[in-house]
Structures are given as C-alpha cells and as structure tokens.
Design an enzyme around this catalytic site. Structure first.
Site, PDB file in Angstrom:
ATOM      1  N   TRP A 152     -14.712   1.299  -2.935  1.00  0.00           N
ATOM      2  CA  TRP A 152     -15.600   0.570  -3.862  1.00  0.00           C
ATOM      3  C   TRP A 152     -15.712   1.288  -5.188  1.00  0.00           C
ATOM      4  CZ3 TRP A 152     -21.468   1.205  -4.308  1.00  0.00           C
ATOM      5  CH2 TRP A 152     -21.858   2.518  -4.019  1.00  0.00           C
ATOM      6  N   ASP A 153     -15.337   2.560  -5.190  1.00  0.00           N
ATOM      7  CA  ASP A 153     -15.292   3.353  -6.417  1.00  0.00           C
ATOM      8  C   ASP A 153     -14.636   2.551  -7.543  1.00  0.00           C
ATOM      9  OD1 ASP A 153     -15.281   4.975  -4.051  1.00  0.00           O
ATOM     10  OD2 ASP A 153     -14.776   6.740  -5.239  1.00  0.00           O
ATOM     11  N   GLU A 181     -24.187   8.038   2.871  1.00  0.00           N
ATOM     12  CA  GLU A 181     -23.458   8.161   4.139  1.00  0.00           C
ATOM     13  C   GLU A 181     -24.050   9.183   5.113  1.00  0.00           C
ATOM     14  OE1 GLU A 181     -19.501   8.799   2.630  1.00  0.00           O
ATOM     15  OE2 GLU A 181     -19.179   6.668   2.262  1.00  0.00           O
ATOM     16  N   LYS A 208     -27.340  11.237   0.379  1.00  0.00           N
ATOM     17  CA  LYS A 208     -26.157  11.831  -0.235  1.00  0.00           C
ATOM     18  C   LYS A 208     -25.999  11.359  -1.668  1.00  0.00           C
ATOM     19  CE  LYS A 208     -21.172  12.161   0.786  1.00  0.00           C
ATOM     20  NZ  LYS A 208     -20.104  11.579   1.615  1.00  0.00           N
ATOM     21  N   GLN A 209     -26.411  10.123  -1.915  1.00  0.00           N
ATOM     22  CA  GLN A 209     -26.144   9.552  -3.236  1.00  0.00           C
ATOM     23  C   GLN A 209     -27.033   8.342  -3.453  1.00  0.00           C
ATOM     24  OE1 GLN A 209     -22.251   8.369  -1.370  1.00  0.00           O
ATOM     25  NE2 GLN A 209     -22.274   6.998  -3.119  1.00  0.00           N
TER      26      GLN A 209
END
Lengths: 749, 749
Positions: free
Chosen positions: B328-329, B469, B578-579
């Site tokens: 998806w980046d 994640e 994580k993000q």
C-alpha cells in the site's frame, strides 16, 4: 608400482568429473581436481566440519577455496577459456599422490606461455597443501600472479541455484609470512584457520587485497623470454572446535617455507611409499583390472580420516554428494579393506560409531525403542541426518518424501556386523571389550524392542525399507530380519564370552546392565524371528513381494533408463529391485546358506535388479564368483573399478563412490581370491578370472602381516612380521610362522 | 537547480548504504552505487523481473552485475582495499542523474594512480547504462582493464548466507561489438539479454574469457606517465518475456558506440532537464529541507517504471528489501506525488493494479470472499506474495509467523482510494470509465462480502491487522472499517455516475454485472458499518484497545530500541502502536473529521506511536501541520527527508524508502502548503514553517499545469499550459485562465 592417469581433454562441461577423480586428500583436507587457473564453485573439504542446513540437518561444508591461482602475462590471462590452448594435460600419479598440470596457451597478442604445476595434499602433515608451478614465456614481459583465499564459496542446496555459505568470515589478515582467513561455521562450532603464502625467487613487491570475496596476494615479476620461473603456494588449513589458532597457521606456513617444497615432497612421497607397501596389489595378466583397482584404493585411502571424529563418508572428501553423511556404505562396503590393510585406522573409524552411541541411544528412545539405533545418515554429531523431504520446486509446492531415515533400520545390525568382522580380522580385544561389545549389546537391545510378536509368524519386523529402496513400508524384509537375528545371537554369544573372560569385558556388560534374563529373551527372539518364505528355494524379499508384477531385465545392464516409462513410474509395484537385498544377506552371511540355495536366489534376483544403486554390483559380483559365473562377476568387477573414471552412474562430479571402491577390493578378496575367515583360520579358495595369472597382496590377519601370491592352483603365503597365522587352501591347513613361506597347491576349480 | 551529494569516507562497512543512496536508475534498470572497482554481492535490478523463491513466493531478481571494472597498473590492482588511498570521493548529481567517482591510490611499488569515472543509467534509452572512466599514472606502465558481466550474483534469502541465483546462463558470446550474456529466470518466464563493450582510444588487443563467473573483456594498454587515458563501458540490458534479443542487444551497443558518450550524455541530461522542469520545488529559506526533499524526489522518479507491468516497489529499484514487492506504500504514500507531477505515468502504475485484477478476484475467491481482494504484497503476477512464515534458523526449528498477508485487508480500500484521488487530480475519464471504475466496484464487492452482521454493532470486520502491525487478529480496526465504508460509498456514487453518463462507464458496470440491488446493499452496509467507540473524543483503534496496558513515549523519538526489554517483547499487549493508524485514517479522510476531533486523537496517539514503520511520520507530520504543531511537523519532515541519507532506520542498505520519500512530498503539499482538492477547486491553505519564506512548485491539476509560489500570506498562481483551473486561497476563489498569473493575499495563519 607406477600408475598415473592422464587426461588431455579440456571441456568445462566435464571439469566437474575431473574435479572428483583428480581429488587429492589426506583424510583431513580434500582438494578437488578442478584446474587452479579457472574459477569453480568447489572450495576445500575438511573432514568432520559440518553445519546446519535446511532439509539436510547437518552437511559437510564447502570451505574457502585455497588452490586457485590467476596468472596474467602482460595483462593477458593465462587461462583456458580465453586463449588458444596449445597443450593441456592433467596427470594424477597415485604412487606419490600428486596432481600435475601442463598448459600451453597462445595469447591474443601472440605470446606463448607454458604453465606447469604439481600439487600435493601432504600425507603426513595433515594441515598442509602445496601448489608448485612454473611459468615460461616466449618473450619478455610482466607476470602477474593473483593468489587468493576465496571466502565466497558456498554449498549447493537441494538445487544448485540455492547456495549456502556455511561460515562467517571473522578475520582477514596479512603478515610477512602470508595471508590469513579465519572463518567460523554459522552454528559457531568449528573455527577454520587458513593461511597461505605465495613464494617466489627474488624479492618481489606484494600487494594484499581484502574484500567481500576473500583475501588475495598479488605478485608481479618481470620475466625474461625463454626462462622458467618457479613459484610455490603453501597452504595451511586448521580446523578446531574452539581455539583460535591463527598463530599456529602462520607458524606452520613459516615452517613449510623453511623446509621448502623438495623436503616436504620427499616426506609426502615416503608417506605414500609406506601406504602402498601395505596396500599394493598386483594382478598378473590384467593391467586394466589392476589399474582400476588401484585407482579405487587410492581414493579410498585418501579419504581415511586422521582421527575418530568422523568416519568415511559416502562420497569421500571428494564432493558434497549425500551431504558428507556416513551411511552403511562405510561399515559394509568400505571398511573390510581397511580392516585387512589398515586395522589401526579401522579401529578409529569404528570409534566414530562408538563415540556417537549416546546419540544412537537418544535416537532409539525418540522412536520408541530401546538400546541404540544408529541413524540411517550420520553427520558429525551422530543424530539422524536423513532429509525427510526435499522440495522439488522453489515454493515448496512439490516435495519428495524420503522414508529411509525413518525405515531403513538394517544399518544398526550392519554396524554390529562390522564390529564383529573387525574383531575377526584383528582379535583386537582391547577395542572389543571396551567399545565393540557395547555396540553389539546395545544394538541387540534395539532389535529386541523393534520386533513385534505375531501369533502365526513369530517375531516380525514391520514397516521397513531393506537395502532395495524401491519398496518402502514393507514387512519382514529378508535382509533386515536376518541381520537382526544375527545381531541378537552375536550379542548373546559375546555376553557369554564376557562372563567367561571377566575384566573389561565384564565391566562393559555391567556398565550397561545386561543380564541373563535379557539375553535369554534375545535368543528366544532370534530363534522365533520370522524369515520370509521360500518358494522353489527362492526367499521372498519381503511379505507380498512375490505377488507384485513381474519384470525381468538383462543382468549386464545398469540403471533405470532402460526401463519403459510406465515401469519406471511404478517401480514399487513391480518385482524389480534397486540393488542386492536377499543376495546382500547371502554375501554377508554366506555360512548360513548352501551354494544351491544361493544359486537359486541369485538366478532369480539378478534378472530383477536394476543396479541403480552403486552398492549393488559388488555383492552380486562376489556371489557370482562363488557360483562360477565368471563372466558376470568380472563384468561387474570392471564396472565397479571404473565407476568414476568412466562416470558410470553419471554423478561422479558429486564425489567418489567409496562404497563401490571398497566393493572392488571385496570382489577381489572374497570373490576372486576366495578369502574367508573360518574361526582362527584364513581359508583361501582361489577363483581368479581366466586371464589372471596371479594376484599378489598383503594384509593383516589377527596381527600377522601376510603376503600372498594366489593362483588358481597355487597359494604362496608368507608372514612378514613377527606373528603367526593359520591358513588353509586346497583342503590343506598350515600354521605359518614368522618369516616362513609356504606354497600350497591344488586343483584349479 | 544544482544539487549534488558528496561522500568522502571509504569504509566497506558502510558501502551498502552508499549502494542504496547512490543508486542510479531509469525505471527499467537500477544500478546500485557500490564502487565499480570493488566486488559486491549486488548486481543489477530490472523492474518487473521476478522469480519463484522459497518463502517469499516471487522476488525481484539480483541480475548479473554489469558495472564492475577491475584495473591493474603494472599488475598492481587499482583498488581501495589493497593500496594506500590518497583521495576518495563519490558525487551524486541529481540534476543530471550522474554518479562520479574519484580515487587516487599509491600502490605498493609507489606508483600514484588517479582514477575518475562518471556513470549514467540512461533516462531515455531504457536499456542503456554507461560508465566512462579516466586513468592517469605517474609513470609509464601497463594498464590492464578487466570488464566483466558477472553471472554469479544471487539474491540473499531469509538469511544472507543463503543465496539464490535466480537465473540460468543460457549463452555467453563475444563478437566484435562486445560481449554478451543471455540468462533466463529459473521459472523460464524472463529472458535477460546483457551486452557490454569496453571502448578505448586506439586499437587495442582484447581477450575475452568465459567461465563459471561470467564473461569478461580484458584490455591492455601501455600508458605514458602523466597522460590521461579514457575508457567507456557501454552496457545494454534488455528483458523480455519470451523473445531472444541477442542481436538487438549487440545492435544497441553498436548504436551507443556510434553515438558516443557525449551525445548520449546530452540526451540523458536533456531528459532530466525535462523531468526537473516538472518536478522542481524550491524552498526559499531552507536549503537543507530543499536538499532532502529533492534527494527524495530524485530517487522516487528514478524508480518510476517504464511500463505498466510493474508498479513502484517498497524499496525502489535500489535493493532487495521486501523482495521487490508492491505494498500500500505505493498507492497511499508514493503515488500522490506522481498524480500531481507525472499523471500519465501514474495511470500506468494504476494499470498495474488493473492488469492484476483477475489475480485479485482469484485471491478473494480463495479466501472465501467476492469481488477483488488485492494482495498485501504483490509481485509481477498479482498473487499474494507475503511470506506466511520465515525460518529463524537453518533447520526450520524456529519460525516467525507473518499474518499480514492473511489479515492486512485495508490495502484493497487503499487502492480504490488512490484510483479516486488520481481521478480527482486528473479527471481522466478514459481511465476511470474503463479501468478505475472496475477496480472501485470490485473492491466494494469484496468489502460487502468481508463484513459480518453483528446484532449489537451492525456490520463488523473481524480478525484484521490495521496499519499498526503490533496488534494482530483484531476486530473492527478503525482505519480498516472507515476505509471499507469509504470504498462502499465511493462505489455506489460511481455506479450512479455510470448510470448517468452511459458509454464506457455503463459498459463497465454491465461487464461486471453490478445492479441496483447490490448497490443498495453496499449503502446499507456502509451506513451500518461499525466505527469503533470514541472515549473523550478519541477513537478506539480496535475493539479492546483501550483495555491494553498503557505506555507513553516521547513523540520526537523513533523506533523500539528506546523501550524496555519487557515492553519490546510484549508490544501487542500494550497500547503502543507501530505507526499512524487512527491518524492515518484522519490524514486520508480529513473531510470526515473536525479539527477538534483530529487534535484529540493526535494528542492521544502520537505519544503511543513508536514510528517503527517508515510510513508513520509522514501521516503524523501532515496532521501535526494542520493542527499547528509546527515543530513536530517540521521535525518529522526533516527526518523523513533524510531517512536514507542519514540511515535513520538502519536498513538503508536494503533499498530506498520510497513511501517515506512520497510522504515527504505530501507533507510539503498537503501539510505545509495546505493544498486540498475540493470538488473541481484546488484549495490552498499555507502553513509554511517559520523559516520558509516561500515554496515554488509546479504540478498538474485536472490537466492544467499550475505554477505556484506559496507564502504564508500570499499565493501566486499561474497556468502554464492551455488549460484553466479553479483555485482558492484565503477564502478567495478564482478561475485561472491559460497564461494568466494571479496573486491572492490574506492573513498568515
């Protein structure tokens, strides 16, 4: 003796075959025969140095390459693939264990260069290898020599495109003495210290380069037209389980340099003179047979380990076939030669099994059995190393399931058999009482736990693979059941002997706690163990074998390629077998059968055997010899003697076929010379092939070093050390005393 | 503009970092920046060329190395690791996309050699790369140049010691024009044709060597003291799915040689001039920011594929990180830059997804869903390429289980989002009606089958991994549910639009058989889809998140190393993420939230985010900018802009962080410049960091090429092609006509 093997064809496609058959080794290190002037994926083999690998448990590692040399003359490479090749020759001399290389090239710019080298892997100094080479050009110019320790070599995995580098480079260092690479296996267990030094006459500026491919010495020499220049690459390879021996590596290099090539070569030559003094065999009347036999023995001897940490592997120190694992090949096929010729070395190789007895005990326990169960494939730690499956593709969609590790149990009896055979050859009471006995008792224990009782058949052994691997999960394999029975009786007999003799013998029995009751049980099982039925005298290889589809083939053929596709795909459903199985049992346990029975079985099975295993022909050849099938026996003998020289199985590049090489010796010894041990007597029943006038050989029998000259109607025998030996030939028994020579004559059979 | 990046430290340990940041590429081929004079494991990257690999399904292959040169002067290597280094410099010039290398060494025998090179991977000629180099020595001597095509390079697998060579060498050939290697991927799918030619002044004898390591040209030149000699290595790399294009490869070499370096370089320079004409951005007042931004854009642009067979991969054509897979980046982080600056190229990259829609349909079916489910990791064939497990050791005892391939479903909505965003930027009706619409409808179908009905909560989505994640198998991830809802509504809207417009639009709807009833169901699901609860305005990231152990950290930090061991081992049991996850949803779907809600969520989550993913800071930075957290927004911007130049995540050697690079542009565009698309109007709300006086940039908006100069209190806008555009700033809306320049002023926020 003087035997050398010359090869004059250069073709990169067959270089891998030369790689194997021109391997030099000293039991500790093996350096394959690929030419030093070209790159190759093969580095160095170091006996006993293994590392964890996907699928294969632990595999022998492809250690850094040390033998490579790149040479440039005026910047043009002296190589085979880019220049016009005027002359090319490789010569393996098995008498002094040297490999010589001769190359003449004409470069693009017209210079003619002659290159000549000799390499040795030192027989006596186990860490040392030397490459001496000479270069001559037909004009003045600059010679550049690039001499690396290549730390980018790796093992091919289940396909060649997957490579595993089994070591980390811990240190690259240069000193005045040379260059050094210290690498450690990925599991941390082994440190390998490699030093090398390229030495030339005169004082030459040296450049040392360290990079991701290794460490390299570069020398530049201005050379004069027509003059020959000589260089020597000294190489030291030390492997150890813990210490850091960099200084030792450099020191050994220094020592070698100080002694120089000539002295070291002399030492090496003397070492091999002594080897051949024992191992030499002469076949009067058949040079080809003698050549093939000696070639086989040479490679067998080169693989003989320097210590008891590892035993002979299936493909020697010659390659990565079978991942450097040890199979029954060792005990049944290769060891008898060593028992007769190098008994003290045989003891060490049997000690490898003894040293791994605890792993075999764990293995038995893991599988729900008692005693000791030796692994089908064994690496440095003695645990089962057979891959249960091997992927057929990259993403693991297809796999080949391999059952031998789970089912090919006969190896446990085979090892007990070899222990007993060693003792029969040597009377080595020290070994037998302390170690061999323990193996025999613990393996018997395994079988006692492995059998099941069946009301109709008695004790049965279900779900095994016999020597014939076409048929898996079979019940009551003839070979396995018979060998198990043998193992149990053997153990019972040694138990009685130990009770009688006391001392170390009894100590061993006590240590592992065997008692009368257990031994009685062994004997009961042995007595009642089910031996597959006989139909018209032929033993059924396993329950149900006779019901399979029949298919017969030419006994002179080898392999599966000659079979129709449909048959090839359904081998397990046919009576075709891969290799000697019933016949293997009869070859090992001859005394249990009369010749008539052996003949019936041989005639039946030989036309149903593909010999797709390289272990098959030796057994058939020996038995054929006993039966007077001289043509067939001789045909198999020659095929076995040239198995790798002629790349008969198409896989010589993966390493030398050590079992077959040992088999060649056994055909000569047990087959053609008809040598058997009967109690304390050596019985000789010559059956030499027609054109063989005589066979001369030496070997040890119960400590006596015998020298025999065998003809079909005459046996000349002498003991050349200070022991006596009982021998028998042509129904005459004699006691041979030290120094005495006796000639026995009789009628040729 | 004139930006170059210079590096003066030579250290083999950091050469892998230089390898990535000095990569040159043209979307088709990528050549890493490791110095040509030393060996490296890195060969050539060829966009779209994948092969099956254990664990990773299909991975981008490490194709043969072409850039390497070994040079010897009087037999002494001109290299960095074996000689005294007098001078060393690498210079990446991003304006003309060249890499220059300067090396001076003093050899062991005292010769001083200067080496200078320039390399290009040709912008316009996709198969062409050139290395031009000059050599000068301080004495007369023999220069030997060894120029290989190295066919022994392989991909590192799950550990570096396992290497997979993904191709077979089918042919090595020399001709007068140069040397050639034809290799084919192991799966047989791709043929790679590589030709190279080392050209020098004068007529020089050439030797060509072919061996197991490849094919090599060797040239020898007598050089004079103090004189500079120039050489050019022309390289052609063609990949194709079937044909044998050896002749074409040699022909392209011939063509390049005929044109010569200067003309080809001019062409290349002109190509990059045109690139930068579009992509250039000036930041007045902050050179460092501009430098980092342009460095990021340069590498993004270099990775832009030449056709629609592949899209941007997570680590570009710079390395093997994430095996060359597309995540998806690409759509969420990297593509918006391309939508604005290279819209026609963006269409091709979206066509990669369209071309793999059938694979996505199969993927959905396989998992029990309907419509199209895009794989979390995608290679050349569009199937799921995420490794479900990766071994931790050689024998497969330990494994890491990876669930993202099975659970990180949001990517399917992310792709629909990117299709819509592209359409908002471009109004590309042709793409949207024929292809984009199909993606949007089929992804909505997926979500309609993916949701489950829960009596209390409505439609729920269970067992997913969101962008964060650390938490696996969670129910009702905020990001996922919101994006699914968005996808369903979007599809319903486009269905209505298609009905209205007819033509290709309606054709597409008919082709895949969407009807009113299905669309009503989508809307019902969208209406009733469960959005996680809000507590004090903060959305719960997933069901149960608020019950986890709390742990807060400094928002200016990055990564997990700063956490206590105990916390690191139990991340999934804590509130640490994580993000960006909730914040990622708010960054993408800003219009659905008021600033106050965004602020509450930002304040809550930013102190619980480790930014262990390189995708985290861009989203946080943009939202921080909206909220007026200028310090933090700027801090993240700089970290992102220098992510690889400063090796911030410690894994730069594995390739460039393309998502972050795209994120840097988005921070500038959506954050600092505050540019949003509101219907057919481009809205600008400047929020430039304090020290930024202005930002000048150009991009396409619905076909109009806009040139903007943005200050905090002023927007100067011009359309420089023949289209019009509606823009709005400081609450003023204007229609900008072709050629017209308008200045809008207002109060700085």
């Amino acid at each position: 003796m003087k035997y050398s093997f010359k090869f004059k064809e250069y073709d990169p496609k067959i270089e891998g075959i030369y790689g194997t058959i021109l391997t030099l080794g000293n039991g500790h290190i093996g350096i394959r025969g690929e030419i030093e002037l070209e790159p190759t994926i093969y580095g160095t083999t170091i006996a006993g140095v293994y590392d964890y690998a996907p699928y294969f448990y632990r595999e022998i590692i492809n250690a850094p390459r040390v033998i490579g040399i790149q040479a440039l003359f005026n910047g043009e490479p002296i190589c085979l693939s880019g220049q016009k090749l005027l002359n090319y020759e490789r010569e393996l001399d098995i008498e002094d264990a040297t490999l010589k290389t001769f190359v003449s090239v004409k470069t693009q710019s017209g210079a003619k260069i002659d290159y000549e080298s000799i390499r040795i892997v030192h027989g006596k100094r186990k860490n040392l290898a030397i490459l001496k080479f000479k270069i001559k050009a037909d004009r003045d110019g600059l010679l550049t020599l690039i001499s690396p320790i290549e730390t980018d070599v790796a093992n091919p995995s289940y396909r060649n495109e997957i490579m595993i580098k089994h070591y980390n480079v811990e240190e690259l260092e240069e000193s005045k003495k040379g260059i050094y690479a210290g690498v450690r296996t990925l599991d941390g267990k082994y440190k390998i210290e490699i030093a090398s030094s390229l030495v030339s006459e005169g004082n030459i500026k040296r450049t040392v380069v360290k990079n991701t491919k290794g460490i390299t010495e570069i020398l530049n020499v201005k050379i004069e037209k027509g003059k020959t220049y000589e260089f020597i690459k000294y190489i030291v390879i030390i492997s150890s389980e813990d210490s850091n021996l960099k200084d030792k590596a450099f020191q050994e290099i220094e020592e070698a340099r100080a002694l120089g090539f000539d002295k070291l070569y002399k030492e090496h030559k003397e070492y091999w003179e002594k080897i051949w003094e024992k191992a030499n065999i002469e076949i009067d009347g058949d040079d080809q047979a003698e050549k093939g036999l000696k070639f086989s023995l040479f490679h067998l001897i080169q693989s003989m380990p320097k210590d008891s940490k590892i035993s002979l592997t299936a493909r020697g120190i010659h390659g990565f076939g079978y991942r450097g694992h040890v199979f029954w090949d060792t005990e049944i096929y290769a060891l008898p030669f060593f028992m007769a010729v190098f008994p003290e070395k045989t003891r060490e190789m049997l000690m490898y099994r003894y040293n791994n007895l605890d792993a075999a005990r764990e293995n038995a326990k893991l599988n729900g059995y008692k005693g000791a169960q030796f692994p089908w494939e064994s690496a440095d730690d003695g645990y089962e190393a057979t891959p249960p499956l091997i992927p057929l593709d990259m993403i693991g969609k297809g796999v080949v399931r391999i059952y031998t590790g789970e089912e090919e149990h006969h190896i446990t009896a085979d090892i007990a058999y070899a222990v007993e055979l060693y003792y029969k050859f040597t009377n080595d009471d020290d070994f037998m009482s302390k170690y061999g006995l323990e193996i025999i008792l613990e393996t018997a224990r395994f079988w006692a736990s492995r059998v099941e009782y069946d009301k109709e058949k008695g004790y049965v052994i279900k779900k095994v693979i016999g020597p014939d691997e076409y048929h898996e999960h079979v019940n009551n394999n003839f070979f396995t059941n018979l060998m198990a029975k043998y193992n149990l009786i053997l153990a019972a007999e040694y138990y009685r002997k130990a009770k009688e003799l006391g001392g170390d013998w009894l100590e061993t029995v006590k240590r592992i706690g065997v008692n009368e009751e257990e031994v009685m049980k062994w004997l009961e099982i042995a007595e009642k163990i089910y031996i597959p039925r006989q139909v018209n005298g032929v033993f059924e290889q396993f329950d149900g074998y006779f019901d399979l589809m029949d298919y017969t083939i030419d006994p002179y053929g080898i392999g599966e390629n000659r079979l129709p596709e449909e048959v090839k795909r359904n081998l397990g459903k046919t009576k075709l077998i891969k290799q000697a199985d019933v016949i293997a049992a009869q070859y090992l346990l001859k005394e249990q059968f009369d010749l008539e029975t052996i003949k019936k079985n041989f005639d039946y099975y030989v036309v149903r055997t593909t010999h797709a295993s390289s272990l098959s022909m030796p057994a058939y050849s020996i038995v054929a010899s006993w039966l007077g099938y001289e043509d067939l026996a001789y045909d198999y003998f020659i095929k076995c003697a040239f198995i790798d020289l002629h790349n008969i199985y198409g896989n010589t590049q993966d390493g030398f076929h050590l079992a077959t090489a040992g088999g060649v010796w056994q055909i000569l010894f047990r087959g053609f010379c008809g040598i058997e041990i009967k109690g304390d007597t050596l019985k000789i029943t010559p059956r030499l092939p027609q054109k063989w006038r005589s066979v001369k050989l030496k070997f040890f029998f119960k400590g006596a070093l015998l020298s025999l000259e065998i003809k079909n109607d005459e046996v000349k025998a002498k003991v050349i050390n200070d022991k006596s030996a009982k021998i028998s030939a042509f129904s005459k028994d004699v006691l041979l005393k030290p120094g005495e020579e006796i000639i026995l004559r009789g009628e040729a059979r």
